[in-house]
Design a protein around this motif. Structure first.
Motif, mmCIF file in Angstrom:
data_model
loop_
_atom_site.group_PDB
_atom_site.id
_atom_site.type_symbol
_atom_site.label_atom_id
_atom_site.label_comp_id
_atom_site.label_asym_id
_atom_site.label_seq_id
_atom_site.Cartn_x
_atom_site.Cartn_y
_atom_site.Cartn_z
ATOM 1 N N GLN A 68 -0.042 -0.291 1.719
ATOM 2 C CA GLN A 68 0.552 -0.854 2.934
ATOM 3 C C GLN A 68 0.788 0.259 3.951
ATOM 4 O OE1 GLN A 68 1.282 -3.933 3.840
ATOM 5 N NE2 GLN A 68 2.875 -3.765 5.398
ATOM 6 N N THR A 69 1.357 1.372 3.469
ATOM 7 C CA THR A 69 1.719 2.449 4.389
ATOM 8 C C THR A 69 0.484 3.080 5.012
ATOM 9 O OG1 THR A 69 3.706 2.859 3.125
ATOM 10 C CG2 THR A 69 2.977 4.621 4.568
ATOM 11 N N GLY A 111 -2.138 1.495 5.566
ATOM 12 C CA GLY A 111 -2.802 0.484 6.390
ATOM 13 C C GLY A 111 -4.016 -0.142 5.740
ATOM 14 N N ARG A 142 -3.757 -2.468 3.221
ATOM 15 C CA ARG A 142 -3.411 -3.688 2.508
ATOM 16 C C ARG A 142 -3.398 -4.845 3.489
ATOM 17 N NH1 ARG A 142 1.120 -6.665 1.352
ATOM 18 N NH2 ARG A 142 1.651 -7.054 -0.835
#
Lengths: 639, 270, 258
Positions: free
Chosen positions: C204-205, C207, C209
């Motif tokens: 996620q962090t 980018g 996901r």
């Protein structure tokens, strides 16, 4: 008597705006920064005006009573925005949009204004797309359209069911850019409580900071009001709770004329009132009437569940009364018919104010999945509010107030009869005549802010010497501030028994009963007795707790309701005087046998612009004749 | 039809946060709310309680509200520990009393975060969101200078995704729900909306760098990827946009590090 | 704007640093586990592997310093972000606050992080420095003589007959005290929980996901963490249950001594 010069340019209709733009005066770029313009309100009209004027180089101060400009009620518009792009190749043109809008307004708007609106509609779409408004698109990447009431072409651009939100956020982003650049001085939580007129010209405003209670004076070279409509005079409406008439009403009391205040639009398909506590009416899209059948029990007082009422005891009254249009009868007709049914005691629901919108036939014909696909989100909203499933039982609907066509009188330049005071968007009366077509409100707000005022304000400012605006401590400012403080003190000192909401509800009931969907001479005369009595009661026994120097929501409401009491009376007076029916103004005395509005173009083919004469005095009714040069006023007929 | 639910009223106890002003100390006060109809909205219930308080000479509870149809983003109560109350994908104004039962004690608080100071009672100051927008949440497009709207086709998928993000109502529930009071969902929704569209490309790097910088400066926390924000969002905006913004931020930082700066930046005011 | 400033100075930058260092550390712990699982093979394997690593000299120190820097940055970023977030939450706590959907693992990252940090310190003292148990624990191990050549990528890196540290014996001895093995089990359990959120979160962090494949990612992460936990449990588990003992090692050793 105020002079009402509409300043409509001469020449052929299609050339008027172009010609006017080349003839009006300009302010040179170096001088623009010497002029300060106040914009009150930051909805579609206010935000677009403030950002455009700042982009031109004017110094702009913008006041919003909300905590952020993004909260303005333009945000709640669902359906879409009209524009004569003819992207569908279905024969649309500027002239058709002009004609549809004029006819939709029952020939009570100015030809030249409406034509200009249709002309700039195409620029609005370009501007919004450039700002990043995510309009619906086809798979090929081009813009999608849908059709809307009152038109035979698909010219409505939309962003799901949230077009108003997306357009407002576009205008808000433009405004934010100018605030970030230091070109707009934005004041949130700031309510305008008075207009300051110096030497006959609008030169400033008095503002109350709603959080700190601070009252301040602001002077400017011109003042723009873009403060929206006044439908909350009915208490219950599809408006936001905060929507109010205070800014335009106080301008009226300073001499600006109020035009056609009785023109109110009532939308037929809203979720009905469920109890006395109700604060808000929620709109259900008109598109539901494509597949839903409207009915009520034949027998008054029939409290059986709808499924228990046999077919033979149901009255599909729209299909019965208007066989050619059936459930798709025009908004005003459908609204009035529902009211009559309920007046006869045949309304449904716990309050008796509602009729059924039944999808059983559609579900039988199309199947539930198809109905879900078309209307699923609306059925969900309905379920959220009522806890009832419209798949299983018919919806209950009832008409509700949702727009006011009347407003402050403005000329072709959107300037009121007070020089220097400009009025944009729903706050003015200019473009919709006696009835507004769907998807035209957004168009007007943005047309005024992006494409009209940036030109027309220059014509006024060019006549003002740079730096000539009065200081904010001029006597007129001090007087206006003292008036505002006086009112605040009076509210707090009354210490009566009833909360403000009590009076608002009572006023709303009078207005709805007497000056709502159907009006009569007797009813309006009664209202003109009832409202002053209610005002006296309000003045004597309103209870406004708290103090003036903090956030005090009761105090805010008190000021707004006081203005609604005055405005309501004027609306009734206007409705009583206008002895005809047109668009949203329906006088039962003036109708054709089929219930259509019976206009009287000879006697009332004009704008009524009311002029304040002082506390307790009857206002003067000025008129501006509507000279139709290019169109013939004819019977509005959708059959 | 008379719905069965409209006939039966009930009573609850409200435990409401009262705070006279930004600097004042606040605390919970209990008020009875009697004869509540299940069809009332939560805010209508507060209206009724407020009228009763007014009649008793007690200053009514200040709460933020406006459109009452879930689109303006003004209403902002934390109800029983969840921003906007128990429902999914709804704002406070779309919360109905039928979500509660007779005898319940309902705890009502403001949205809390350092960047959202309490103004009074349940009203908070969310001007920080406006400041973030002002720092870059726009596409510079002067009125009158736009090309024809159909000159630039946009794939439907991109437009729809941009719309998913653009639906944000700016209420601040994401910040209120986040244990870090992070504004990432809010900021990423705007960055995502404009960054997905071709019109937004010219300012894409500037926008994300400036908005994140402003967000940090205003004292919002950081994201720990728990996704409480998107679960509390009345528009259920996806945290996919946060991932997208993280990537945009990294890309913009790399580009700004390696792209030569022009010698002269004349033009392009503001 | 500069890259280093953005990475160290902004909230997203620091999150990216956490993700990148976390990714490096995940790579390390997995590699470390895979290497250690050689304990179930002939003692030559683990001992030869350990000797090979020790013989890398400066490269070993580069790797060690690299790992320490990663741990340092990971902890620094976590600390700064946590302090900022606490500050952001504001002085007045909610009277009532409910979690809507945050996972357990995500809610206890800080606490699992503390335990993992304590464990790293202990683990280094235990096996790398050999000071955690008795002072003779590592120093007094008898030397081990390689029975076979130890190969890496087909090259002989430790020839048969070389006398090396008996890491294999050290591991078995090290896990024999139940308290030590118990702490180890607890720590790797919490580390797995830490990874359960961390592995998912770094996607996620950075980018990478999105909801199209986040469910699949989640499944992979859960399986990876379970496998990681099982692998780590296997070693002390086998020692505690007697499946892996000096006797069993000796039994496999004669085969090498013929």
């Amino acid at each position: 008597m105020a002079t009402l010069d509409s300043k409509i340019p001469s020449g052929p209709l299609a050339d008027k705006w172009r010609k006017h733009k080349t003839e009006i005066k300009l302010v040179n770029p170096a001088n623009k920064r010497k002029y300060e313009v106040i914009v009150v309100g930051a909805g579609l009209a206010g935000s677009s005006a403030a950002s455009s004027l700042a982009d031109l180089g004017y110094k702009v101060k913008c006041f919003v009573f909300h905590d952020s400009p993004r909260r303005a009620h333009s945000i709640a518009a669902q359906g879409g925005i009209n524009a004569a792009k003819n992207y569908q190749n279905d024969g649309d043109s500027v002239h058709r949009l002009f004609y549809d809008t004029l006819k939709g307004g029952d020939y009570r708007a100015r030809e030249a204004n409406v034509h200009r609106l249709a002309e700039v509609s195409v620029n609005i779409i370009d501007q919004c797309v450039a700002q990043g408004v995510p309009f619906a698109r086809e798979y090929g990447g081009l813009l999608a359209n849908r059709s809307f009431g009152g038109a035979q072409v698909s010219r409505t651009f939309y962003a799901r069911g949230q077009t108003g939100q997306q357009l407002l956020l576009g205008a808000y982003s433009a405004l934010s850019r100018m605030v970030g650049a230091g070109a707009v001085d934005l004041h949130t939580n700031s309510e305008m409580l008075d207009l300051v007129v110096v030497g006959g010209q609008a030169k400033g405003v008095i503002i109350r900071n709603l959080v700190t209670g601070e009252i301040s004076r602001h002077s400017a070279d011109a003042v723009i009001l873009a403060t929206g409509g006044y439908g909350n005079v009915f208490n219950l409406s599809t408006y936001a709770r905060g929507s109010n008439t205070t800014a335009i009403w106080r301008a009226y009391k300073r001499g600006a004329c109020m035009a056609n205040p009785c023109y109110t639009q009532i939308h037929p398909t809203c979720i009905p009132v469920s109890g006395d506590y109700q604060s808000k009416l929620t709109l259900m899209s008109e598109s539901l009437r494509n597949d839903g059948r409207i009915w009520a029990p034949k027998k008054a007082g029939d409290t059986r569940a709808p499924a228990a009422i046999p077919e033979s005891e149901r009255d599909y009254y729209l299909e019965r009364l208007y066989p050619s249009f059936g459930n798709l009868a025009p908004r005003d007709i459908a609204s009035r018919a529902a009211k009559r049914i309920c007046d006869e005691g045949r309304g449904v629901g716990s309050t008796g104010l509602g009729v059924y919108l039944d999808f059983a036939d559609a579900i039988n014909r199309l199947g539930e999945p198809a109905v879900r696909e078309r209307y699923g989100n609306l059925f969900d909203i309905y379920h959220e509010i009522t806890a009832e499933s419209a798949y299983k039982a018919p919806m209950r609907i009832y008409p509700a107030v949702h727009y006011t066509m009347g407003g402050l009188w403005v000329d072709y330049n959107l300037m009121s009869n007070i020089p220097g005071l400009f009025v944009l968007g729903e706050a003015n009366f200019s473009d919709h005549g006696a009835n507004r077509l769907g998807a035209s409100a957004l168009m007007q707000g943005l047309a005024d802010g992006y494409f009209v005022i940036p030109y027309t304000i220059g014509d006024y400012l060019a006549g003002q010497k740079p730096g000539s605006r009065p200081a904010a401590d001029a006597p007129e400012f001090r007087q206006a501030e003292a008036d505002v403080r006086g009112q605040t003190t009076r509210f707090l000192a009354t210490k009566g028994k009833q909360p403000v909401s009590h009076f608002h509800k009572k006023l709303g009931k009078i207005m709805w009963d007497r000056c709502g969907m159907a009006r009569t001479k007797a009813g309006l005369e009664a209202a003109l007795q009832e409202i002053p009595a209610l005002r006296e009661e309000f003045n004597a026994s309103v209870n406004v707790p708290g103090s003036a120097d903090t956030l005090n929501q009761s105090l805010e409401k008190a000021g707004r309701v006081a203005d609604f009491l005055d405005l309501g009376e004027l609306m009734c007076r206007d409705a009583l005087t206008r002895e005809e029916s047109c668009g949203g103004h329906f006088r039962e005395e003036h109708q054709y046998p089929d219930g259509e509005c019976k206009r009287d173009d000879e006697k009332f083919g004009h704008v009524a612009a009311w002029e304040y004469q002082g506390e307790g005095k009857t206002p003067v009714r000025n008129t501006e004749p509507l000279n139709y040069e290019f169109t013939k006023m004819s019977l509005r007929n959708y059959k | 039809m008379v719905a069965a639910s409209t006939l039966k009223t009930f009573s609850v106890t409200l435990r409401v946060w009262r705070q006279a002003g930004p600097a004042a100390a606040g605390g919970f006060v209990d008020y009875p709310a009697k004869d509540i109809s299940p069809d009332m909205s939560f805010l209508e219930m507060l209206d009724v309680v407020n009228d009763e308080l007014t009649a008793k000479g007690i200053e009514p509870i200040a709460f933020a509200h406006d459109c009452r149809e879930g689109i303006c983003g003004t209403c902002s109560c934390t109800i029983n520990g969840k921003p906007h109350g128990p429902g999914k994908g709804v704002a406070t104004c779309q919360t109905y009393m039928r979500s509660f039962s007779d005898g319940d004690t309902i705890v009502v608080e403001p949205f809390r975060a350092r960047a959202f100071p309490v103004v009074k009672d349940l009203v908070t100051d969310r001007a920080a969101f406006d400041k973030i927008q002002q720092s870059g949440g726009f596409i510079t497009a002067r009125a009158g200078s736009a090309p024809d709207a159909n000159a630039l086709p946009i794939p439907k998928g991109d437009a729809d995704l941009a719309m998913d993000a653009a639906q944000c109502i700016g209420c601040g529930a994401c910040v209120a729900a986040c244990k870090n009071a992070s504004a990432m969902l809010f900021v990423s929704a705007k960055v995502g909306h404009l960054g997905l569209l071709p019109q937004g490309q010219a300012e894409r790097d500037r926008r994300v760098l400036a908005m994140v910088n402003t967000m940090d400066t205003l004292g919002f926390g950081s994201c720990t990827n728990q996704y409480e924000c998107s679960a509390a969002c009345p528009k259920l905006i996806s945290h996919d946009f946060i991932a997208r913004m993280n990537r945009d931020y990294l890309t913009a930082s790399l580009r700004s590090a390696f792209k030569p700066a022009p010698a002269n930046t004349g033009g392009g005011a503001a | 704007m500069n890259l280093v400033g953005n990475l160290f100075g902004s909230s997203i930058g620091r999150k990216i640093l956490m993700a990148v260092t976390g990714l490096a550390l995940i790579g390390f712990v997995i590699g470390h586990l895979v290497g250690n699982l050689q304990v179930f093979s002939h003692p030559d394997k683990l001992n030869g592997y350990a000797h090979f690593l020790q013989s890398l000299g400066p490269a070993l120190w580069v790797a060690r310093i690299g790992l320490l820097v990663c741990v340092g940055i990971h902890i620094w970023a976590a600390t700064v972000l946590t302090l900022e977030s606490k500050r952001a939450r504001g002085g007045q706590a909610y009277g009532v606050k409910t979690w809507i959907q945050a996972t357990l693992a995500s809610r206890y990252m800080r606490w699992t992080g503390y335990v993992v940090l304590a464990f790293i310190v202990y683990h280094l003292a235990h096996f790398t420095l050999g000071t955690a148990q008795s002072d003779t624990f590592k120093a007094s191990l008898p030397a081990y003589k390689m029975a076979h050549d130890y190969h890496v990528l087909g090259f002989t890196v430790v020839p048969a007959g070389t006398e090396v540290l008996d890491v294999h014996r050290m591991v078995i001895l090290g896990f024999q005290p139940p308290l030590v093995a118990g702490f180890y089990l607890l720590a790797v359990g919490l580390l797995s929980l830490h990874l359960l959120h961390g592995m998912d979160s770094l996607f996620q962090t950075l980018g990478w996901r999105n909801s199209r494949w986040s469910q699949s990612l989640r499944t992979v992460v859960i399986l990876a963490c379970l496998a990681y936990f099982a692998g780590n449990v296997a070693i002390p588990g086998a020692v505690l249950t007697g499946k892996l003992s000096l006797e069993s090692a000796a039994k496999s050793a004669p085969a090498a001594h013929h």
